[in-house]
Design an enzyme around this catalytic site. Structure first.
Site, PDB file in Angstrom:
ATOM      1  N   GLU A  61       4.317  -5.305   7.179  1.00 40.50           N
ATOM      2  CA  GLU A  61       3.484  -4.306   7.868  1.00 40.50           C
ATOM      3  C   GLU A  61       3.841  -4.159   9.336  1.00 40.50           C
ATOM      4  OE1 GLU A  61       2.369  -6.636   5.789  1.00 40.50           O
ATOM      5  OE2 GLU A  61       0.827  -5.826   4.469  1.00 40.50           O
ATOM      6  N   GLU A  87      -0.273  -9.306  -1.055  1.00 40.87           N
ATOM      7  CA  GLU A  87      -1.706  -9.638  -0.908  1.00 40.87           C
ATOM      8  C   GLU A  87      -2.411  -9.604  -2.268  1.00 40.87           C
ATOM      9  OE1 GLU A  87      -1.836  -6.652   2.203  1.00 40.87           O
ATOM     10  OE2 GLU A  87      -2.772  -8.119   3.517  1.00 40.87           O
ATOM     11  N   ALA A  97       0.860  -1.184   0.000  1.00 41.03           N
ATOM     12  CA  ALA A  97       0.000   0.000   0.000  1.00 41.03           C
ATOM     13  C   ALA A  97       0.893   1.230   0.000  1.00 41.03           C
ATOM     14  CB  ALA A  97      -0.877  -0.012   1.246  1.00 41.03           C
ATOM     15  N   GLY A 116       0.696  -5.063   0.693  1.00 37.81           N
ATOM     16  CA  GLY A 116      -0.461  -5.131  -0.204  1.00 37.81           C
ATOM     17  C   GLY A 116      -0.100  -5.700  -1.569  1.00 37.81           C
TER      18      GLY A 116
HETATM   19  N1  CAA Z   1       4.585   3.310  -0.176  1.00 44.15           N
HETATM   20  C1  CAA Z   1       5.033   4.511  -0.621  1.00 44.15           C
HETATM   21  N2  CAA Z   1       6.261   4.693  -1.140  1.00 44.15           N
HETATM   22  C2  CAA Z   1       7.061   3.615  -1.237  1.00 44.15           C
HETATM   23  C3  CAA Z   1       6.670   2.344  -0.790  1.00 44.15           C
HETATM   24  C4  CAA Z   1       5.354   2.199  -0.261  1.00 44.15           C
HETATM   25  N3  CAA Z   1       4.880   1.024   0.153  1.00 44.15           N
HETATM   26  N4  CAA Z   1       7.679   1.467  -0.999  1.00 44.15           N
HETATM   27  C5  CAA Z   1       8.683   2.185  -1.565  1.00 44.15           C
HETATM   28  N5  CAA Z   1       8.313   3.485  -1.697  1.00 44.15           N
HETATM   29  C6  CAA Z   1       9.112   4.572  -2.267  1.00 44.15           C
HETATM   30  C7  CAA Z   1      10.203   5.036  -1.348  1.00 44.15           C
HETATM   31  O1  CAA Z   1       9.715   5.944  -0.368  1.00 44.15           O
HETATM   32  C8  CAA Z   1      11.169   5.657  -2.305  1.00 44.15           C
HETATM   33  O2  CAA Z   1      10.687   6.945  -2.642  1.00 44.15           O
HETATM   34  P1  CAA Z   1      11.756   8.186  -2.756  1.00 44.15           P
HETATM   35  O3  CAA Z   1      12.648   7.808  -3.899  1.00 44.15           O
HETATM   36  O4  CAA Z   1      10.869   9.361  -3.044  1.00 44.15           O
HETATM   37  O5  CAA Z   1      12.459   8.237  -1.456  1.00 44.15           O
HETATM   38  C9  CAA Z   1      11.034   4.792  -3.553  1.00 44.15           C
HETATM   39  O6  CAA Z   1       9.783   4.108  -3.419  1.00 44.15           O
HETATM   40  C10 CAA Z   1      12.113   3.758  -3.681  1.00 44.15           C
HETATM   41  O7  CAA Z   1      12.181   3.020  -2.469  1.00 44.15           O
HETATM   42  P2  CAA Z   1      13.518   2.873  -1.590  1.00 44.15           P
HETATM   43  O8  CAA Z   1      14.427   4.037  -1.804  1.00 44.15           O
HETATM   44  O9  CAA Z   1      13.101   2.583  -0.179  1.00 44.15           O
HETATM   45  O10 CAA Z   1      14.139   1.592  -2.289  1.00 44.15           O
HETATM   46  P3  CAA Z   1      15.051   0.470  -1.615  1.00 44.15           P
HETATM   47  O11 CAA Z   1      15.514  -0.395  -2.729  1.00 44.15           O
HETATM   48  O12 CAA Z   1      16.073   1.084  -0.718  1.00 44.15           O
HETATM   49  O13 CAA Z   1      14.048  -0.381  -0.665  1.00 44.15           O
HETATM   50  C11 CAA Z   1      12.019  -1.555  -0.133  1.00 44.15           C
HETATM   51  C12 CAA Z   1      12.997  -1.095  -1.246  1.00 44.15           C
HETATM   52  C13 CAA Z   1      12.705  -2.587   0.791  1.00 44.15           C
HETATM   53  C14 CAA Z   1      10.841  -2.229  -0.837  1.00 44.15           C
HETATM   54  C15 CAA Z   1      11.569  -0.332   0.692  1.00 44.15           C
HETATM   55  O14 CAA Z   1      11.142   0.689  -0.206  1.00 44.15           O
HETATM   56  C16 CAA Z   1      10.433  -0.609   1.619  1.00 44.15           C
HETATM   57  O15 CAA Z   1      10.643  -1.190   2.678  1.00 44.15           O
HETATM   58  N6  CAA Z   1       9.192  -0.204   1.250  1.00 44.15           N
HETATM   59  C17 CAA Z   1       8.024  -0.349   2.078  1.00 44.15           C
HETATM   60  C18 CAA Z   1       7.508  -1.776   2.063  1.00 44.15           C
HETATM   61  C19 CAA Z   1       6.336  -1.910   2.984  1.00 44.15           C
HETATM   62  O16 CAA Z   1       6.413  -1.656   4.169  1.00 44.15           O
HETATM   63  N7  CAA Z   1       5.182  -2.363   2.450  1.00 44.15           N
HETATM   64  C20 CAA Z   1       3.962  -2.558   3.207  1.00 44.15           C
HETATM   65  C21 CAA Z   1       3.100  -1.324   3.129  1.00 44.15           C
HETATM   66  S1  CAA Z   1       1.681  -1.422   4.210  1.00 44.15           S
HETATM   67  C22 CAA Z   1       0.561  -2.392   3.397  1.00 44.15           C
HETATM   68  O17 CAA Z   1       0.805  -2.862   2.301  1.00 44.15           O
HETATM   69  C23 CAA Z   1      -0.743  -2.607   4.122  1.00 44.15           C
HETATM   70  C24 CAA Z   1      -1.679  -3.599   3.510  1.00 44.15           C
HETATM   71  O18 CAA Z   1      -1.814  -4.689   3.991  1.00 44.15           O
HETATM   72  C25 CAA Z   1      -2.519  -3.236   2.360  1.00 44.15           C
END
Ligand code: CAA
Length: 257
Positions: A131, A111, A65, A108
């Site tokens: 999450e 999912e 998400a 998500g």
């Molecule tokens: N939401 C919004 N932005 C996101 C994102 C997300 N889920 N995942 C990555 N991004 C963005 C980052 O903020 C970054 O943006 P900027 O360049 O503007 O800073 C860009 O995408 C690239 O990401 P990273 O610089 O972090 O890339 P990385 O290679 O260093 O790391 C990653 C990759 C491990 C996937 C890391 O981005 C990360 O941990 N992302 C979040 C993953 C996460 O927590 N997902 C669960 C979300 S909650 C959910 O999904 C609830 C549900 O059940 C529906």
């Protein structure tokens, strides 16, 4: 169809939806989910489309998400907002959905892949439900579909630690159907899609419904449901064609009726 966050196209009986927010690893914001639902509505209504392939790009299927949309959201906002309806829409899509996953497939995103009927993964795919690291828990089916796919203890490990697993691990745990080299991902997904699209479309939809029902019903109820769907298939022209073609030793030509 014109969208901002997804790309779509149709080739023969196979439609493709490509998540297209590469700068944020295809994070699933509300607009993307609305567009995905609108594309599914259109493909459901289009009798030419028999199978849909859902994919992202090389770096990410979807990293979850869009976390940017979480700040300040209240429990009531979460419950009463459009979120649930979007996921219900995906769940109700009656034609086969194949996820073609490369790179991050998290939260998500994982999912969404699990809401599909088959998953083809590139060797680069990484699956996870991170999450817990945000102080929340999976909210789009992760706590329910993941244990059904990989078993309770493996699901607990993924959901309670937020760890990522490799494509190979996901394959060994039964989360994905196939793991292929990155360059073969779409070919493999399309080969599977075309194979399914060559079958009788009504029977395919009935079979999908029957298998999904097996996930949440006692055996006797599921067997009754299957028997009824089996009987319904006998009302189709495609059943007549399939049986006739077998007896005449030729390939059937299915019309979706
Ligand atoms: N939401 C919004 N932005 C996101 C994102 C997300 N889920 N995942 C990555 N991004 C963005 C980052 O903020 C970054 O943006 P900027 O360049 O503007 O800073 C860009 O995408 C690239 O990401 P990273 O610089 O972090 O890339 P990385 O290679 O260093 O790391 C990653 C990759 C491990 C996937 C890391 O981005 C990360 O941990 N992302 C979040 C993953 C996460 O927590 N997902 C669960 C979300 S909650 C959910 O999904 C609830 C549900 O059940 C529906």
């Amino acid at each position: 169809m014109e969208f901002q966050n997804i790309l779509t196209h149709v080739d023969g009986h196979v439609a493709t939806i490509r998540l297209n927010r590469p700068k944020v690893l295809n994070a699933l914001n509300g607009q993307t989910m609305d567009e995905l639902c609108a594309a599914l509505d259109a493909f459901e209504a289009d009798p030419q489309v028999r199978v849909v392939v859902l994919t992202g790009d090389e770096r990410a299927f979807a990293a979850g998400a869009d976390i940017g949309e979480f700040a300040g959201v209240t429990p009531v906002g979460m419950l009463e907002g459009p979120r649930g309806k979007r996921w219900d829409r995906i769940r109700a899509f009656p034609k086969p959905l194949i996820a073609a996953v490369s790179g991050y497939c998290l939260g998500g995103g994982c999912e969404l892949a699990m809401a599909c009927d088959l998953i083809v993964a590139s060797e680069t795919a990484r699956f996870g439900q991170p999450e817990i690291n945000l102080g929340i828990l999976p909210g789009a089916g992760g706590t329910q579909r993941l244990p059904r796919a990989v078993g309770k203890h493996r699901a607990m490990e993924m959901i309670l630690t937020g760890c990522h697993i490799t494509a190979q691990q996901a394959y060994e745990w039964g989360l994905v159907n196939r793991v292929v080299p990155p360059e073969a991902l779409m070919d493999e997904a399309y080969a599977l899609a075309r194979e399914i699209a060559s079958k009788a479309p009504v029977a395919v939809r009935l079979a999908k419904a029957a298998v999904l029902r097996s996930m949440d019903t006692p055996l006797d109820v599921g067997l009754d449901y299957e028997r009824r769907l089996f009987a319904i298939a006998f009302g189709t022209e495609d059943k007549e064609e399939g049986v006739r073609a077998f007896l005449e030793k030729r390939k059937p030509v299915f019309q979706g009726r």
